[in-house]
Design a protein around this motif. Structure first.
Motif, PDB file in Angstrom:
ATOM      1  N   LEU A  37       0.832  -1.201   0.000  1.00  0.00           N
ATOM      2  CA  LEU A  37       0.000   0.000   0.000  1.00  0.00           C
ATOM      3  C   LEU A  37       0.864   1.248   0.000  1.00  0.00           C
ATOM      4  O   LEU A  37       0.579   2.221  -0.710  1.00  0.00           O
ATOM      5  CB  LEU A  37      -0.917  -0.016   1.223  1.00  0.00           C
ATOM      6  CG  LEU A  37      -2.036   1.027   1.257  1.00  0.00           C
ATOM      7  CD1 LEU A  37      -2.942   0.872   0.039  1.00  0.00           C
ATOM      8  CD2 LEU A  37      -2.842   0.894   2.532  1.00  0.00           C
ATOM      9  N   ALA A  38       1.947   1.240   0.799  1.00  0.00           N
ATOM     10  CA  ALA A  38       2.841   2.404   0.826  1.00  0.00           C
ATOM     11  C   ALA A  38       3.490   2.626  -0.541  1.00  0.00           C
ATOM     12  O   ALA A  38       3.639   3.768  -0.991  1.00  0.00           O
ATOM     13  CB  ALA A  38       3.915   2.201   1.901  1.00  0.00           C
TER      14      ALA A  38
ATOM     15  N   VAL B  18      -5.951   6.672  -3.117  1.00  0.00           N
ATOM     16  CA  VAL B  18      -5.711   5.871  -1.916  1.00  0.00           C
ATOM     17  C   VAL B  18      -6.834   4.853  -1.720  1.00  0.00           C
ATOM     18  O   VAL B  18      -6.580   3.684  -1.392  1.00  0.00           O
ATOM     19  CB  VAL B  18      -5.573   6.788  -0.683  1.00  0.00           C
ATOM     20  CG1 VAL B  18      -5.588   5.968   0.605  1.00  0.00           C
ATOM     21  CG2 VAL B  18      -4.296   7.601  -0.766  1.00  0.00           C
ATOM     22  N   ALA B  19      -8.086   5.303  -1.919  1.00  0.00           N
ATOM     23  CA  ALA B  19      -9.206   4.364  -1.781  1.00  0.00           C
ATOM     24  C   ALA B  19      -9.082   3.226  -2.792  1.00  0.00           C
ATOM     25  O   ALA B  19      -9.306   2.048  -2.458  1.00  0.00           O
ATOM     26  CB  ALA B  19     -10.527   5.109  -1.965  1.00  0.00           C
ATOM     27  N   ALA B  20      -8.722   3.573  -4.029  1.00  0.00           N
ATOM     28  CA  ALA B  20      -8.553   2.531  -5.049  1.00  0.00           C
ATOM     29  C   ALA B  20      -7.396   1.597  -4.694  1.00  0.00           C
ATOM     30  O   ALA B  20      -7.486   0.375  -4.883  1.00  0.00           O
ATOM     31  CB  ALA B  20      -8.330   3.175  -6.416  1.00  0.00           C
TER      32      ALA B  20
ATOM     33  N   VAL C   3      -4.189 -14.242  -0.074  1.00  0.00           N
ATOM     34  CA  VAL C   3      -2.899 -14.554   0.553  1.00  0.00           C
ATOM     35  C   VAL C   3      -3.067 -14.696   2.057  1.00  0.00           C
ATOM     36  O   VAL C   3      -2.496 -15.594   2.691  1.00  0.00           O
ATOM     37  CB  VAL C   3      -1.872 -13.463   0.201  1.00  0.00           C
ATOM     38  CG1 VAL C   3      -0.548 -13.734   0.906  1.00  0.00           C
ATOM     39  CG2 VAL C   3      -1.657 -13.402  -1.307  1.00  0.00           C
ATOM     40  N   ARG C   4      -3.846 -13.786   2.669  1.00  0.00           N
ATOM     41  CA  ARG C   4      -4.073 -13.871   4.107  1.00  0.00           C
ATOM     42  C   ARG C   4      -4.816 -15.160   4.460  1.00  0.00           C
ATOM     43  O   ARG C   4      -4.507 -15.807   5.475  1.00  0.00           O
ATOM     44  CB  ARG C   4      -4.860 -12.658   4.584  1.00  0.00           C
ATOM     45  CG  ARG C   4      -4.070 -11.362   4.550  1.00  0.00           C
ATOM     46  CD  ARG C   4      -4.769 -10.292   5.370  1.00  0.00           C
ATOM     47  NE  ARG C   4      -6.096 -10.008   4.829  1.00  0.00           N
ATOM     48  CZ  ARG C   4      -6.347  -9.099   3.913  1.00  0.00           C
ATOM     49  NH1 ARG C   4      -5.372  -8.388   3.409  1.00  0.00           N
ATOM     50  NH2 ARG C   4      -7.585  -8.886   3.484  1.00  0.00           N
ATOM     51  N   VAL C   5      -5.793 -15.518   3.638  1.00  0.00           N
ATOM     52  CA  VAL C   5      -6.528 -16.757   3.902  1.00  0.00           C
ATOM     53  C   VAL C   5      -5.594 -17.959   3.786  1.00  0.00           C
ATOM     54  O   VAL C   5      -5.632 -18.883   4.621  1.00  0.00           O
ATOM     55  CB  VAL C   5      -7.717 -16.876   2.934  1.00  0.00           C
ATOM     56  CG1 VAL C   5      -8.394 -18.226   3.089  1.00  0.00           C
ATOM     57  CG2 VAL C   5      -8.714 -15.755   3.183  1.00  0.00           C
TER      58      VAL C   5
ATOM     59  N   THR D 169      -5.277  -3.553  -3.067  1.00  0.00           N
ATOM     60  CA  THR D 169      -4.411  -4.381  -2.228  1.00  0.00           C
ATOM     61  C   THR D 169      -5.232  -5.388  -1.426  1.00  0.00           C
ATOM     62  O   THR D 169      -4.804  -6.531  -1.230  1.00  0.00           O
ATOM     63  CB  THR D 169      -3.599  -3.502  -1.279  1.00  0.00           C
ATOM     64  OG1 THR D 169      -4.481  -2.630  -0.540  1.00  0.00           O
ATOM     65  CG2 THR D 169      -2.599  -2.661  -2.041  1.00  0.00           C
ATOM     66  N   GLY D 170      -6.418  -4.950  -0.958  1.00  0.00           N
ATOM     67  CA  GLY D 170      -7.273  -5.897  -0.248  1.00  0.00           C
ATOM     68  C   GLY D 170      -7.719  -7.037  -1.143  1.00  0.00           C
ATOM     69  O   GLY D 170      -7.740  -8.204  -0.715  1.00  0.00           O
TER      70      GLY D 170
END
Length: 476
Positions: free
Chosen positions: A6-7, A186-188, A200-202, A193-194
């Motif tokens: 994100l950064a 930023v919202a996009a 990946v997190r799952v 990224t989500g």
């Protein structure tokens, strides 16, 4: 990973917006200043015409004072616009100026503009004025030419407050548009990224569950990029295969242990009968009998380990403090016979989410291990505490302890320290403890106890809410 990605995206988007916004703002500032400079040039040209007339006709018409008219024009100009202006001779002395007594300002820029006008050229545009350039002034010089010769120079010295205010007002819409575009970007970026990292997190969470013994963990194949969906399918296939292999291994160990117990029991019985025919105190008979009993303990431990890894935990809210006190009371007579002190400080009531049967078995193994390796006169202490959504049970002894490299291997199957080979045991006890605790989402860690001894810390979730929170935070 998400924060770094994100950064990076935000930095790239911010760089792109700045690359577009900065030239736009600079162009707007330059356009505003150019308009002011054009106006000042027009003013200097008008004053140059008046000065040319004043210098050329003042001596031939006694009834008219063109210099007075020029001075009057300069004064009205100054009163109306607050702009200093003057017609200067070639030596820099004022021919007419307003306010009275005004002369060419000191500095490299005014002298350069005056010299350029003396050369017959209008001065070049001044450097760009920015909103933060407080106290700066805008100077424009034009020559007064008669018969091809420069006879004087008209100079205007303007304040820049109004110009800087217009530039700043012109920047406000640009800044607002940049801020709105940045917020949208930023919202996009957050949504993108989500979307990319959610699978990946799952996967990370499911891999952690499998690593901690929860072999039924699987990953949904929907959502995310196609590559990650294919990875999810491959992960599920791998998990199915690993679970099948482990299940076969556990079944084999359990079946082999169970099938060997009966022949071994018959063998031990025959050894006992043979011992009746041997002389009393036979060392060979005692050695064979001890090895047979050790083999029986190994088979029992293997069966217990297979059952611990295979069985589902019956999780319920358990009074850990009461359970620990019960097990301490059960082991205290043995500790006293060995000349050991078994202590139980801690709170009187403390609950956690655990399988009471499995936790009781794990505590028995840990207390037995501590009593086994603590010399006479030593102390074994069992403490309970709570914090951070976890309940901790510490079993601390004052025995010889383990070295750093041995701490890394403690809990491995059949591993025992080379310094403790003379102590009875199969090397499976702590492996069984780890399996029993893992089935109930508990953990165990080992560390040094100063000045000597071993510290075993059992950690259990306090409630189902704490368990779910820990599971969500496992991937980090």
């Amino acid at each position: 990973m998400r924060s770094r990605l994100l950064a990076l995206l935000i930095a790239l988007l911010a760089g792109m917006l700045l690359a577009l916004g900065v030239p736009l703002a600079a162009g707007q500032a330059a356009a505003e200043q150019q308009q002011v400079v054009v106006d000042r040039i027009d003013d200097t040209v008008r004053f140059a015409s008046l000065a040319q007339y004043a210098v050329g006709t003042g001596e031939n018409d006694p009834g008219v004072d063109p210099l007075a008219q020029l001075q009057d024009e300069l004064e009205r100009y100054h009163d109306l616009y607050d702009i200093r202006a003057g017609v200067l001779n070639r030596d820099g002395t004022p021919l007419a100026a307003s306010p009275a007594g005004w002369t060419l300002p000191e500095g490299e820029r005014p002298r350069s503009a005056f010299a350029e006008a003396l050369a017959g050229r209008r001065s070049q545009g001044p450097p760009q004025v920015w909103p933060w350039d407080t106290g700066t002034r805008l100077l424009v010089a034009s020559p007064v030419i008669r018969d091809g010769d420069v006879i004087a120079v008209v100079v205007t010295d303007s304040p820049t407050g109004a110009l800087r205010a217009r530039i700043l007002r012109g920047w406000l819409p640009i800044a607002a548009a940049e801020a709105a575009a940045m917020l949208l970007a930023v919202a996009a970026a957050i949504r993108m990224t989500g979307w990319v990292l959610r699978p990946v997190r799952v996967l990370d969470r499911a891999a952690h569950h499998i690593a901690t013994g929860r072999m039924n963990a699987r990953v949904a194949e929907a959502g995310g990029p196609p590559e990650l969906r294919r990875l999810a399918r491959s992960f599920n296939e791998m998990a199915d295969h690993v679970e099948q292999v482990l299940e076969q291994q556990r079944a084999f160990v359990a079946d082999a242990s169970h099938q060997l117990r009966n022949p071994l029991a018959a063998l031990l019985l025959r050894i006992e009968l043979l011992g009746l025919a041997l002389p009393s105190g036979s060392e060979e008979f005692a050695s064979v009998q001890a090895e047979g009993k050790r083999l029986a303990r190994v088979l029992d431990d293997l069966l217990d380990l297979a059952l611990a890894e295979h069985s589902e935990a019956d999780l319920r809210v358990t009074d850990v403090a009461a359970l620990v006190g019960e097990r301490v009371d059960a082991w205290r007579p043995l500790a006293e016979r060995r000349g050991l002190t078994l202590e139980r400080p801690g709170p009187g009531a403390l609950t956690a989410l655990a399988d009471p049967v499995a936790l009781s078995s794990a505590l028995d193994a840990l207390i037995d291990n501590a009593l086994k390796f603590t010399p006479s006169g030593g102390t074994v202490t069992i403490r309970t505490s709570a914090g951070g959504g976890r309940v901790r049970i510490e079993v601390v002894d004052t025995g010889p302890g383990l070295q750093d490299d041995e701490l890394e291997r403690i809990g491995d199957r059949f591993w025992r320290s080379g310094r403790h080979q003379n102590v009875s045991g199969s090397g499976l006890g702590l492996s069984i403890v780890r399996a029993l605790l893992a089935a109930g989402h508990g953990t165990i860690d080992f560390s040094h106890h100063e000045p000597h001894g071993l510290r075993a810390v059992v950690s259990l979730p306090r409630s189902r809410e704490d368990l779910e929170e820990d599971s969500s935070e496992d991937p980090g």
